[in-house]
Design a protein around this motif. Structure first.
Motif, PDB file in Angstrom:
ATOM      1  N   PHE A 197       0.835  -1.210   0.000  1.00  0.00           N
ATOM      2  CA  PHE A 197       0.000   0.000   0.000  1.00  0.00           C
ATOM      3  C   PHE A 197       0.866   1.254   0.000  1.00  0.00           C
ATOM      4  O   PHE A 197       0.622   2.183  -0.781  1.00  0.00           O
ATOM      5  N   ILE A 198       1.861   1.300   0.884  1.00  0.00           N
ATOM      6  CA  ILE A 198       2.751   2.471   0.938  1.00  0.00           C
ATOM      7  C   ILE A 198       3.439   2.667  -0.407  1.00  0.00           C
ATOM      8  O   ILE A 198       3.511   3.793  -0.932  1.00  0.00           O
ATOM      9  N   THR A 199       3.928   1.574  -0.984  1.00  0.00           N
ATOM     10  CA  THR A 199       4.608   1.652  -2.283  1.00  0.00           C
ATOM     11  C   THR A 199       3.671   2.166  -3.369  1.00  0.00           C
ATOM     12  O   THR A 199       4.064   2.983  -4.212  1.00  0.00           O
ATOM     13  N   SER A 200       2.425   1.704  -3.340  1.00  0.00           N
ATOM     14  CA  SER A 200       1.456   2.122  -4.365  1.00  0.00           C
ATOM     15  C   SER A 200       1.228   3.624  -4.341  1.00  0.00           C
ATOM     16  O   SER A 200       1.060   4.258  -5.390  1.00  0.00           O
ATOM     17  N   ILE A 201       1.217   4.210  -3.150  1.00  0.00           N
ATOM     18  CA  ILE A 201       1.038   5.664  -3.032  1.00  0.00           C
ATOM     19  C   ILE A 201       2.252   6.388  -3.601  1.00  0.00           C
ATOM     20  O   ILE A 201       2.128   7.363  -4.354  1.00  0.00           O
ATOM     21  N   LEU A 202       3.435   5.901  -3.271  1.00  0.00           N
ATOM     22  CA  LEU A 202       4.659   6.591  -3.665  1.00  0.00           C
ATOM     23  C   LEU A 202       4.956   6.478  -5.158  1.00  0.00           C
ATOM     24  O   LEU A 202       5.653   7.337  -5.712  1.00  0.00           O
ATOM     25  N   ILE A 203       4.441   5.432  -5.815  1.00  0.00           N
ATOM     26  CA  ILE A 203       4.731   5.258  -7.251  1.00  0.00           C
ATOM     27  C   ILE A 203       3.545   5.662  -8.133  1.00  0.00           C
ATOM     28  O   ILE A 203       3.544   5.404  -9.328  1.00  0.00           O
ATOM     29  N   GLY A 204       2.537   6.292  -7.526  1.00  0.00           N
ATOM     30  CA  GLY A 204       1.410   6.779  -8.315  1.00  0.00           C
ATOM     31  C   GLY A 204       0.406   5.724  -8.722  1.00  0.00           C
ATOM     32  O   GLY A 204      -0.199   5.813  -9.797  1.00  0.00           O
ATOM     33  N   LYS A 205       0.195   4.721  -7.860  1.00  0.00           N
ATOM     34  CA  LYS A 205      -0.763   3.651  -8.140  1.00  0.00           C
ATOM     35  C   LYS A 205      -1.855   3.582  -7.073  1.00  0.00           C
ATOM     36  O   LYS A 205      -2.354   2.502  -6.740  1.00  0.00           O
ATOM     37  N   ALA A 206      -2.239   4.730  -6.523  1.00  0.00           N
ATOM     38  CA  ALA A 206      -3.248   4.753  -5.467  1.00  0.00           C
ATOM     39  C   ALA A 206      -4.616   4.281  -5.963  1.00  0.00           C
ATOM     40  O   ALA A 206      -5.389   3.689  -5.214  1.00  0.00           O
ATOM     41  N   THR A 207      -4.923   4.518  -7.240  1.00  0.00           N
ATOM     42  CA  THR A 207      -6.186   4.053  -7.813  1.00  0.00           C
ATOM     43  C   THR A 207      -6.255   2.533  -7.782  1.00  0.00           C
ATOM     44  O   THR A 207      -7.281   1.950  -7.410  1.00  0.00           O
ATOM     45  N   GLU A 208      -5.156   1.901  -8.159  1.00  0.00           N
ATOM     46  CA  GLU A 208      -5.100   0.444  -8.151  1.00  0.00           C
ATOM     47  C   GLU A 208      -5.198  -0.093  -6.726  1.00  0.00           C
ATOM     48  O   GLU A 208      -5.793  -1.147  -6.491  1.00  0.00           O
ATOM     49  N   ALA A 209      -4.629   0.641  -5.773  1.00  0.00           N
ATOM     50  CA  ALA A 209      -4.717   0.234  -4.368  1.00  0.00           C
ATOM     51  C   ALA A 209      -6.166   0.271  -3.887  1.00  0.00           C
ATOM     52  O   ALA A 209      -6.633  -0.645  -3.200  1.00  0.00           O
ATOM     53  N   SER A 210      -6.888   1.320  -4.249  1.00  0.00           N
ATOM     54  CA  SER A 210      -8.295   1.423  -3.831  1.00  0.00           C
ATOM     55  C   SER A 210      -9.123   0.286  -4.409  1.00  0.00           C
ATOM     56  O   SER A 210     -10.015  -0.254  -3.743  1.00  0.00           O
ATOM     57  N   LEU A 211      -8.804  -0.115  -5.639  1.00  0.00           N
ATOM     58  CA  LEU A 211      -9.497  -1.251  -6.254  1.00  0.00           C
ATOM     59  C   LEU A 211      -9.276  -2.518  -5.432  1.00  0.00           C
ATOM     60  O   LEU A 211     -10.188  -3.324  -5.242  1.00  0.00           O
ATOM     61  N   GLY A 212      -8.061  -2.683  -4.906  1.00  0.00           N
ATOM     62  CA  GLY A 212      -7.760  -3.855  -4.096  1.00  0.00           C
ATOM     63  C   GLY A 212      -8.627  -3.941  -2.854  1.00  0.00           C
ATOM     64  O   GLY A 212      -9.110  -5.022  -2.493  1.00  0.00           O
ATOM     65  N   TYR A 213      -8.857  -2.809  -2.209  1.00  0.00           N
ATOM     66  CA  TYR A 213      -9.674  -2.819  -0.991  1.00  0.00           C
ATOM     67  C   TYR A 213     -11.161  -2.944  -1.304  1.00  0.00           C
ATOM     68  O   TYR A 213     -11.941  -3.327  -0.434  1.00  0.00           O
ATOM     69  N   TYR A 214     -11.552  -2.616  -2.527  1.00  0.00           N
ATOM     70  CA  TYR A 214     -12.927  -2.915  -2.961  1.00  0.00           C
ATOM     71  C   TYR A 214     -13.101  -4.419  -3.187  1.00  0.00           C
ATOM     72  O   TYR A 214     -14.152  -4.993  -2.892  1.00  0.00           O
ATOM     73  N   ILE A 215     -12.067  -5.057  -3.736  1.00  0.00           N
ATOM     74  CA  ILE A 215     -12.134  -6.489  -4.040  1.00  0.00           C
ATOM     75  C   ILE A 215     -12.060  -7.332  -2.772  1.00  0.00           C
ATOM     76  O   ILE A 215     -12.640  -8.425  -2.699  1.00  0.00           O
ATOM     77  N   PHE A 216     -11.371  -6.822  -1.751  1.00  0.00           N
ATOM     78  CA  PHE A 216     -11.112  -7.587  -0.534  1.00  0.00           C
ATOM     79  C   PHE A 216     -12.331  -8.291   0.074  1.00  0.00           C
ATOM     80  O   PHE A 216     -12.241  -9.475   0.420  1.00  0.00           O
ATOM     81  N   PRO A 217     -13.511  -7.628   0.236  1.00  0.00           N
ATOM     82  CA  PRO A 217     -14.645  -8.335   0.847  1.00  0.00           C
ATOM     83  C   PRO A 217     -15.064  -9.582   0.070  1.00  0.00           C
ATOM     84  O   PRO A 217     -15.458 -10.597   0.662  1.00  0.00           O
TER      85      PRO A 217
END
Length: 299
Positions: free
Chosen positions: A88-108
């Motif tokens: 998650f931290i890496t995703s923010i720093l490399i400009g992939k925060a959108t993809e990170a949010s998708l991951g937490y939508y998929i999690f449930p």
């Protein structure tokens, strides 16, 4: 204010902090993700130790680690959550925060599948449809982008397995996370020793700004968990599930509106499918929760 309203307020505060924490990590974009993770581990350990000391429950940490099965599960949980935090931290720093949010939508939906595989939980037609739509969304995004959304998948599955392991623990969430970061702390210390021994040196100690930001990671990690623990005990499980969608929604808004990350047609299609899947899943869960309460009231 009754207990239920207090619980919902605590959950909203918790998910708001989680959803907006990308803004905090962006302020540390000049610091390597592994160094941020090391500081997050150590400062959160200090935070949790203080909380348990005030509560008079610090001895529960030793008890949790004294049982072999519990210690193994805690170690596995620590591995899963450290992986989740790092990605998650890496995703923010490399400009992939959108993809990170998708991951937490998929999690449930990943959790639903893991429950079916590990515990033999049966899925109704709505849940099967929701899981199928989520899988189709991932496939669509993979085909459209030419590469699998690995950040989303790693975040969803690491958090899913983390929840799965935690089901086997009898200790509370604060005690559990304290033991997890305690086990991770030697690794975190080793990482910081290597960083500060290198030619470039570590970030901590260079400026008051960085010192304050890195130390704040302990509060940023610990406070939401305390709020979540408080809220989850006071509201129904279905409410907890619905409020948790606030987290990835805020992450998504921060990524697209503040970080201004590209949001292609393929992302729009995939997110649309995921949101539809979550709507179907949430409606089915709400109906099941309502039916269970009616059955309980009539018995």
């Amino acid at each position: 204010m009754n207990e239920s309203i207090k619980g919902v307020a605590a959950l909203i505060a918790c998910c708001t902090i989680w959803g907006l924490c990308g803004l905090y990590y962006k302020l540390l974009s000049h610091v390597p993700p592994i160094e941020i993770l090391a500081h997050r581990t150590l400062w959160s350990l200090l935070f949790f130790m203080i909380v348990l000391l005030v509560q008079g429950r610090l001895g529960l940490v030793r008890q949790a680690l004294s049982v072999r099965r519990s210690a193994i599960l805690i170690a596995l949980a620590a591995l899963m959550i450290s992986c989740n935090w790092f990605v998650f931290i890496t995703s923010i720093l490399i400009g992939k925060a959108t993809e990170a949010s998708l991951g937490y939508y998929i999690f449930p939906l990943v959790s639903v599948v893991l429950g079916m595989i590990v515990f033999g939980e049966r899925l109704d037609r709505a849940q099967v449809l929701a899981v199928g739509l989520a899988a189709a969304a991932v496939i669509t995004l993979t085909v459209g982008l030419g590469v699998a959304p690995w950040i989303s998948l790693i975040l969803a599955f690491s958090f899913g397995f983390y929840g799965l392991v935690k089901k086997g623990l009898s200790v509370g969430p604060v005690v559990s996370v304290t033991t997890e970061v305690l086990l991770l702390s030697p690794i975190a210390l080793a990482v910081l020793w290597v960083m500060h021994s290198s030619e470039t040196g570590g970030a901590f100690g260079v400026s008051w700004r960085d010192n304050a930001l890195l130390a704040f990671s302990g509060i940023l990690t610990g406070l939401p968990l305390v709020l979540f623990s408080y809220g989850a005990r006071r509201v129904r499980l279905g409410t907890v599930g619905l409020v948790q969608y606030l987290n990835p929604t805020l992450q998504f808004l921060v990524a697209t509106l503040i970080f201004q990350e590209a949001f292609s047609l393929w992302y729009a299609v995939a997110f649309g499918m995921i949101w539809t899947a979550l709507a179907i899943y949430s409606t089915a869960s709400w109906r099941q929760d309502r039916a269970a309460r009616r059955a309980l009231e009539s018995s």
